[in-house]
Design a protein around this motif. Structure first.
Motif, PDB file in Angstrom:
ATOM      1  N   THR A 450       0.830  -1.211   0.000  1.00  0.00           N
ATOM      2  CA  THR A 450       0.000   0.000   0.000  1.00  0.00           C
ATOM      3  C   THR A 450       0.856   1.249   0.000  1.00  0.00           C
ATOM      4  O   THR A 450       0.599   2.193  -0.760  1.00  0.00           O
ATOM      5  CB  THR A 450      -0.940   0.006   1.217  1.00  0.00           C
ATOM      6  OG1 THR A 450      -1.886  -1.057   1.078  1.00  0.00           O
ATOM      7  CG2 THR A 450      -1.683   1.320   1.337  1.00  0.00           C
ATOM      8  N   ILE A 454       0.762   1.534  -4.050  1.00  0.00           N
ATOM      9  CA  ILE A 454      -0.446   2.353  -4.163  1.00  0.00           C
ATOM     10  C   ILE A 454      -0.130   3.819  -3.868  1.00  0.00           C
ATOM     11  O   ILE A 454      -0.624   4.717  -4.563  1.00  0.00           O
ATOM     12  CB  ILE A 454      -1.543   1.837  -3.218  1.00  0.00           C
ATOM     13  CG1 ILE A 454      -1.997   0.435  -3.641  1.00  0.00           C
ATOM     14  CG2 ILE A 454      -2.740   2.785  -3.202  1.00  0.00           C
ATOM     15  CD1 ILE A 454      -3.072  -0.164  -2.754  1.00  0.00           C
ATOM     16  N   LEU A 512      -5.613   0.178   3.086  1.00  0.00           N
ATOM     17  CA  LEU A 512      -5.439   0.798   1.772  1.00  0.00           C
ATOM     18  C   LEU A 512      -5.027   2.264   1.825  1.00  0.00           C
ATOM     19  O   LEU A 512      -4.854   2.881   0.770  1.00  0.00           O
ATOM     20  CB  LEU A 512      -6.739   0.674   0.969  1.00  0.00           C
ATOM     21  CG  LEU A 512      -7.122  -0.753   0.565  1.00  0.00           C
ATOM     22  CD1 LEU A 512      -8.524  -0.772  -0.039  1.00  0.00           C
ATOM     23  CD2 LEU A 512      -6.117  -1.320  -0.419  1.00  0.00           C
TER      24      LEU A 512
END
Length: 700
Positions: A450, A454, A512
């Motif tokens: 993450t 991400i 997340l």
């Protein structure tokens, strides 16, 4: 009465003029765009442009982008620009009038934005402008037609929106006001015209275009024999330097004969009804694609022009076992490509166009010779029919977001795969919680994913900015396109929204959120460094967790009052500093973000628990969740406090209840509950079984 009527007539007559009148500030900006201007006139009645003259000669037009292309920016509001265009279709400059792009206002600063728009000065609508998001190249390509602009790292979406706004608005002005840019009557391929034809028959009837140039002719253009270029291949007798074939695939007479019925139908299914596809095939010493061409991208050697406008050409990269060029009698080709053509300028297949082939040959590593070859493109007229109502190319072009999704297909694939794995893991959490090491390793592995993929790489940090952008979009007239501009954020928001109804806010906040992952790592480091871990007293904790809700309300309310003020207040979020800009920013912002992480080394996830407005918004929506996944047993909180004491963010009440508004779904309590050595309830059950076994043994 007559006096009042006269006054009313005067107001009606002068109202449009006043509306189109120039103020001094705007006049000064137009003067900067046209330094030689001697007369800058008010806005033309019926069309929103300002004519600019040098003495009695018209030298161009200035206009505001929002009048012609009000494309929403990343913050949900258009970027307003003043653009100058001379009578030959060249940009004289671009000036920013107003914008709300957060990354430029309170992140990178406006200098990168100004540097980006400065690249348009002197560029022409006849050139194909491509934004280079990797920042590795800029300037003209070898074909003299493609121009690559430096993008802005961390602001890819914003600069692509700005580029699309500038080009689409300039095309409208050019087609309306400039000679040489007018369009022929629009045409489309006839779908009822087809008969099986051989390759030679397609050529003879003009359904396939053909062009070639000999080695002698290219030597004349370059001014040197091919022998002077060490890397140039030596021609065989009679071999052309370049031989090109091209055809409009959308016409069934061409597409079905080149690809076969199955291939033609498969291609249409994959590209959709709006895509216009041009097949280009070449052989000889110099094919139309270079050896280092990247499939799926725009060619560097080849360009396409129509009506003095440069059209976009992008390789579809769709050849497979069913889609391939295999006409009866076709000669061997060195290279064959299917290009999607059109872009902002649109493509009229029944009108004349020009392929532009750029040839560059090197004499050594320092010296190279170049020339540009114009290849006329004109197909047999019976392939097409005139369209009665001319579609506006700028209204029917491919949306910007489609290109962005295609460019980031690998990132999107990895993200979707990771979310699928996470979903399966959460759906099977009760089973997997029996394996504590597996849960802990998976959690920490996903947190690193993450943060680094991400967050740092894909720039997928959600923000409360996205929430008020959505609200403003709904207020002003909702359009999904602005949210599709960033595929990573769109996918994450969609997944987060759906997961709120299943697991609550915790799935995003605990798994997340890149800055949340960074806080987890800071807390772990604090424990390893043996920093004293501070527990906020229960009564104070219950009060402080409410603080993030008024912060959220202030931000949302301010956004409707003043978006500029809201953009400043949203700096309560350290996400931009820590994730988007890698802490490379003006020092007060860095001190704030780093300070929150340092506090988090003593008080676990301090920012998430007490200050995060995004977490507050997700908690509100999370109240609509349909399930309570985290099991509780009778002894939880009565008297067992093991789960509560192990919960880093104190999301468990003393009576054992889970506070889903605060829970980050770390699954630590689930692991404890499934562990016979940690859960008091299971330990007592085990003890009772042993005692029962002993009694049974004694009785026996």
């Amino acid at each position: 009465m007559p006096g009042r009527l006269l006054l009313l007539l005067l107001i009606v007559c002068f109202l449009p003029a006043a509306h189109g009148a120039l103020d001094d500030d705007k006049r000064a900006l137009i003067q900067e765009l046209f330094p030689k201007a001697t007369d800058i006139r008010d806005k033309v009645p019926g069309y929103p442009v300002y004519p600019v003259y040098q003495l009695q000669e018209l030298i161009g037009y200035a206009y505001e982008s929002v009048d012609l292309s009000p494309l929403q920016g990343f913050a949900g509001k258009p970027v307003s620009m003043l653009i100058g265009l001379d009578t030959r279709g060249r940009f004289t400059g671009v000036r920013i009038l107003n914008h709300h792009e957060p990354v430029f206002l309170h992140g990178l600063g406006e200098e990168p934005l100004l540097s980006f728009i400065d690249q348009y000065e002197g560029r022409s609508l006849t050139e194909q402008i491509i934004i280079n998001t990797s920042n590795s190249r800029t300037g003209k390509d070898t074909d003299g037609n493609v121009v690559r602009f430096d993008g802005v790292s961390k602001a890819t979406v914003s600069v692509l929106i700005i580029n699309d706004t500038i080009l689409s608005s300039a095309l409208k002005v050019a087609r309306e006001k400039l000679d040489g840019f007018t369009q022929a009557p629009p045409t489309r391929a006839r779908t009822d015209l087809y008969q099986p034809l051989s390759w030679q028959q397609l050529l003879d009837r003009g359904y396939i275009g053909h062009w070639q140039i000999s080695p002698e002719a290219i030597e004349e253009k370059l001014g040197s024999p091919l022998a002077d270029y060490p890397d140039a291949p030596k021609p065989e007798p009679g071999e052309p330097f370049t031989e090109l074939y091209f055809g409009y695939i959308n016409a069934p007479m061409v597409g079905r004969n080149l690809l076969g019925d199955e291939g033609f139908n498969r291609l249409q299914e994959k590209t959709g009804p709006e895509a216009q596809v041009l097949a280009v095939m070449s052989r000889g010493l110099y094919p139309h694609l270079s050896d280092d061409f990247t499939p799926g991208s725009s060619p560097e050697r080849l360009g396409l022009q129509q009506n003095n406008l440069s059209l976009d050409m992008r390789d579809l990269n769709m050849f497979d076992q069913t889609i391939r060029i295999n006409a009866d009698g076709i000669p061997d080709m060195a290279t064959a490509t299917l290009f999607r053509v059109g872009g902002n300028a649109g493509f009229n297949p029944g009108a004349d166009a020009t392929l532009k082939l750029g040839v560059t040959l090197r004499k050594n590593h320092l010296v190279a010779d170049s020339t540009n070859l114009d290849i006329p493109v004109a197909f047999a007229g019976e392939l097409f029919e005139t369209v009665e109502v001319a579609p506006r190319p700028e209204d029917n072009r491919q949306p910007v977001w489609i290109g962005l999704w295609k460019e980031r297909w690998l990132t999107i694939s990895i993200l979707v795969l990771s979310l699928t794995i996470l979903t399966v893991f959460f759906a099977r959490q009760r089973t997997l919680s029996r394996y504590p090491k597996l849960v802990h390793r998976f959690r920490w592995g996903f947190l690193f994913f993450t943060l680094f993929f991400i967050g740092f790489y894909a720039q997928g940090q959600l923000s409360v900015v996205n929430i008020y952008t959505l609200l403003l979009a709904i207020w002003d007239g909702f359009s999904l396109n602005v949210f599709l501009l960033d595929p990573v954020l769109f996918i994450l928001w969609t997944y987060t929204f759906v997961s709120l109804f299943v697991w609550g806010r915790g799935l995003f906040c605990g798994w997340l959120c890149p800055f949340g992952a960074l806080q987890e790592m800071a807390a772990w480091l604090g424990e390893k460094l043996k920093f004293r871990q501070l527990k906020v007293p229960e009564n104070w904790h219950r009060r402080l967790i409410l603080l993030k809700y008024p912060i959220l309300l202030v931000l949302l309310g301010t956004a409707f009052y003043s978006l500029a003020l809201a953009e400043k207040l949203v700096e309560v979020e350290p996400f931009k500093t820590g994730i988007t800009l890698f802490f490379v920013r003006y020092w007060p912002f860095v001190v704030y973000a780093v300070g929150l992480l340092v506090i988090g080394m003593f008080i676990h996830k301090f920012y998430c628990r007490y200050l995060c407005p995004l977490g507050a918004g997700l908690a509100v929506l999370g109240k609509l969740r349909l399930f309570s996944w985290l099991d509780r047993v009778e002894l939880c909180g009565k008297p067992c406090q093991h789960c509560k004491n192990s919960c880093g963010i104190n999301a468990i009440h003393k009576d054992g209840r889970i506070d889903y508004d605060e829970c980050i779904q770390c699954l630590e309590c689930v692991v404890i509950l499934a562990d016979e050595n940690q859960c008091v309830d299971k330990r007592l059950a085990t003890k009772r079984r042993r005692q029962a076994d002993i009694l049974a043994t004694d009785a026996g």
